[in-house]
Scaffold this active site. Structure first.
Site, PDB file in Angstrom:
ATOM      1  N   ARG A 131      11.406  -1.735  10.224  1.00 36.68           N
ATOM      2  CA  ARG A 131      10.536  -1.013  11.155  1.00 36.68           C
ATOM      3  C   ARG A 131      10.450  -1.785  12.449  1.00 36.68           C
ATOM      4  NH1 ARG A 131       5.171   0.593   8.005  1.00 36.68           N
ATOM      5  NH2 ARG A 131       4.362  -0.364   9.887  1.00 36.68           N
ATOM      6  N   ARG A 153      -9.220   3.143   9.652  1.00 38.45           N
ATOM      7  CA  ARG A 153      -8.856   1.751   9.909  1.00 38.45           C
ATOM      8  C   ARG A 153      -9.888   1.064  10.785  1.00 38.45           C
ATOM      9  NH1 ARG A 153      -2.954   2.302   9.387  1.00 38.45           N
ATOM     10  NH2 ARG A 153      -1.804   0.449   9.943  1.00 38.45           N
ATOM     11  N   LYS A 187       0.827  -1.213   0.000  1.00 38.12           N
ATOM     12  CA  LYS A 187       0.000   0.000   0.000  1.00 38.12           C
ATOM     13  C   LYS A 187       0.864   1.267   0.000  1.00 38.12           C
ATOM     14  CE  LYS A 187      -2.293   0.093   3.774  1.00 38.12           C
ATOM     15  NZ  LYS A 187      -1.844   1.286   4.488  1.00 38.12           N
ATOM     16  N   ARG A 226      -0.890  -7.204  14.211  1.00 42.04           N
ATOM     17  CA  ARG A 226      -1.340  -6.243  13.199  1.00 42.04           C
ATOM     18  C   ARG A 226      -2.312  -6.895  12.210  1.00 42.04           C
ATOM     19  NH1 ARG A 226       3.407  -4.074  10.334  1.00 42.04           N
ATOM     20  NH2 ARG A 226       2.036  -2.471   9.563  1.00 42.04           N
ATOM     21  N   ARG A 275      10.693  -6.132   4.933  1.00 40.91           N
ATOM     22  CA  ARG A 275      10.543  -4.717   4.583  1.00 40.91           C
ATOM     23  C   ARG A 275      11.588  -3.824   5.269  1.00 40.91           C
ATOM     24  NH1 ARG A 275       4.603  -2.484   4.781  1.00 40.91           N
ATOM     25  NH2 ARG A 275       4.735  -2.795   7.015  1.00 40.91           N
TER      26      ARG A 275
HETATM   27  P1  AMP Z   1       1.162   2.004   9.258  1.00 40.35           P
HETATM   28  O1  AMP Z   1       2.462   2.608   8.850  1.00 40.35           O
HETATM   29  O2  AMP Z   1       0.006   2.560   8.458  1.00 40.35           O
HETATM   30  O3  AMP Z   1       1.168   0.502   9.283  1.00 40.35           O
HETATM   31  O4  AMP Z   1       0.886   2.474  10.770  1.00 40.35           O
HETATM   32  C1  AMP Z   1       1.770   2.143  11.809  1.00 40.35           C
HETATM   33  C2  AMP Z   1       1.038   2.142  13.132  1.00 40.35           C
HETATM   34  O5  AMP Z   1       0.469   3.436  13.376  1.00 40.35           O
HETATM   35  C3  AMP Z   1      -0.140   1.184  13.218  1.00 40.35           C
HETATM   36  O6  AMP Z   1       0.252  -0.143  13.543  1.00 40.35           O
HETATM   37  C4  AMP Z   1      -0.972   1.826  14.327  1.00 40.35           C
HETATM   38  O7  AMP Z   1      -0.399   1.584  15.600  1.00 40.35           O
HETATM   39  C5  AMP Z   1      -0.799   3.306  14.021  1.00 40.35           C
HETATM   40  N1  AMP Z   1      -1.846   3.811  13.096  1.00 40.35           N
HETATM   41  C6  AMP Z   1      -1.683   4.317  11.838  1.00 40.35           C
HETATM   42  N2  AMP Z   1      -2.851   4.674  11.301  1.00 40.35           N
HETATM   43  C7  AMP Z   1      -3.801   4.399  12.237  1.00 40.35           C
HETATM   44  C8  AMP Z   1      -5.216   4.519  12.289  1.00 40.35           C
HETATM   45  N3  AMP Z   1      -5.928   5.001  11.259  1.00 40.35           N
HETATM   46  N4  AMP Z   1      -5.846   4.128  13.426  1.00 40.35           N
HETATM   47  C9  AMP Z   1      -5.178   3.644  14.473  1.00 40.35           C
HETATM   48  N5  AMP Z   1      -3.853   3.483  14.488  1.00 40.35           N
HETATM   49  C10 AMP Z   1      -3.152   3.856  13.397  1.00 40.35           C
END
Ligand code: AMP
Length: 218
Positions: free
Chosen positions: A160, A87, A13, A171, A126
């Protein structure tokens, strides 16, 4: 153009979002990136979000909704691609209400589909560039020179901290339980367009462009 890109963790994504914002000159509203920047800056929001992020859990909805509202306002002129938000269904409802109130509307939801087996390999391999945020995958999309960013030449690509196997399980579970229903929410509004993600980056990119063209947006 006001778009949302969705897909399970590891679907590519972020990579696809970067390609699309470059092509269509959109603001990339990645809530993960915004939160990581807040954590790095040591802000109050970053402090509140950090524990959830490290555990692979979702940051509470009210914190997310407030944060995204501010960013949407700032990006409305240029157009935006939302990535990583909403989300949860309550987040989708909140952003819907916010958008209606501010005369904004999603043009479409682009959903990247990938089988579960492929997701695990993709996530665990990644790495990303600490300088320009370009994302690579040691298995499927490695940098041309080991440990050096293709895009900006920075040395020292980083995994990460939330990419280890246990966190991944959390996740994926959070995705199935909380985020998949968001797709249903938008399906009911006839906004969802699927793209098969189990293919080369360029093929997925072309498919996404085709979907956007079909929406009459380019
Ligand atoms: P991502 O890079 O999009 O995978 O986001 C990394 C982390 O940020 C996620 O595992 C959540 O802990 C937090 N996060 C990002 N976007 C959201 C969202 N819309 N709602 C809740 N937590 C979020």
């Amino acid at each position: 153009m006001q778009l949302l890109i969705m897909g399970p963790p590891g679907a590519g994504k972020g990579t696809q979002a970067k390609l699309l914002v470059d092509k269509f000159h959109l603001v990339h509203l990645s809530t993960g990136d915004i939160l990581r920047a807040e954590v790095k800056a040591g802000s109050e929001l970053g402090r509140q979000a950090q524990g959830f992020m490290t555990a692979g859990a979702l940051v509470p909805d009210h914190l997310m909704n407030e944060m995204v509202g501010e960013h949407l306002q700032a990006s409305r002129e240029q157009g935006f691609l939302l990535d990583g938000y909403p989300r949860t269904v309550p987040q989708a409802q909140a952003i819907d209400a916010y958008m209606q109130e501010h005369a904004l509307a999603l043009d479409g939801v682009l959903n990247i589909r990938v089988s579960d087996e492929r997701l695990v390999g993709r996530i665990l391999g990644r790495v990303s560039c600490p300088a320009c945020k370009a994302v690579f995958n040691l298995e499927s999309n490695p940098p041309r020179v080991e440990n050096i960013c293709d895009s900006c030449g920075a040395v020292g690509l980083e995994g990460r901290s939330d990419d280890d196997a246990d966190t991944l399980k959390t996740r994926l579970a959070a995705y199935r339980e909380k985020t998949e229903p968001v797709l249903g929410y938008y399906r009911d509004r006839h906004l969802v367009h699927h793209v098969e993600g189990d293919r080369a980056i360029s093929e997925v990119h072309q498919d996404l462009i085709a979907q956007i063209e079909r929406l009459g947006l380019s």
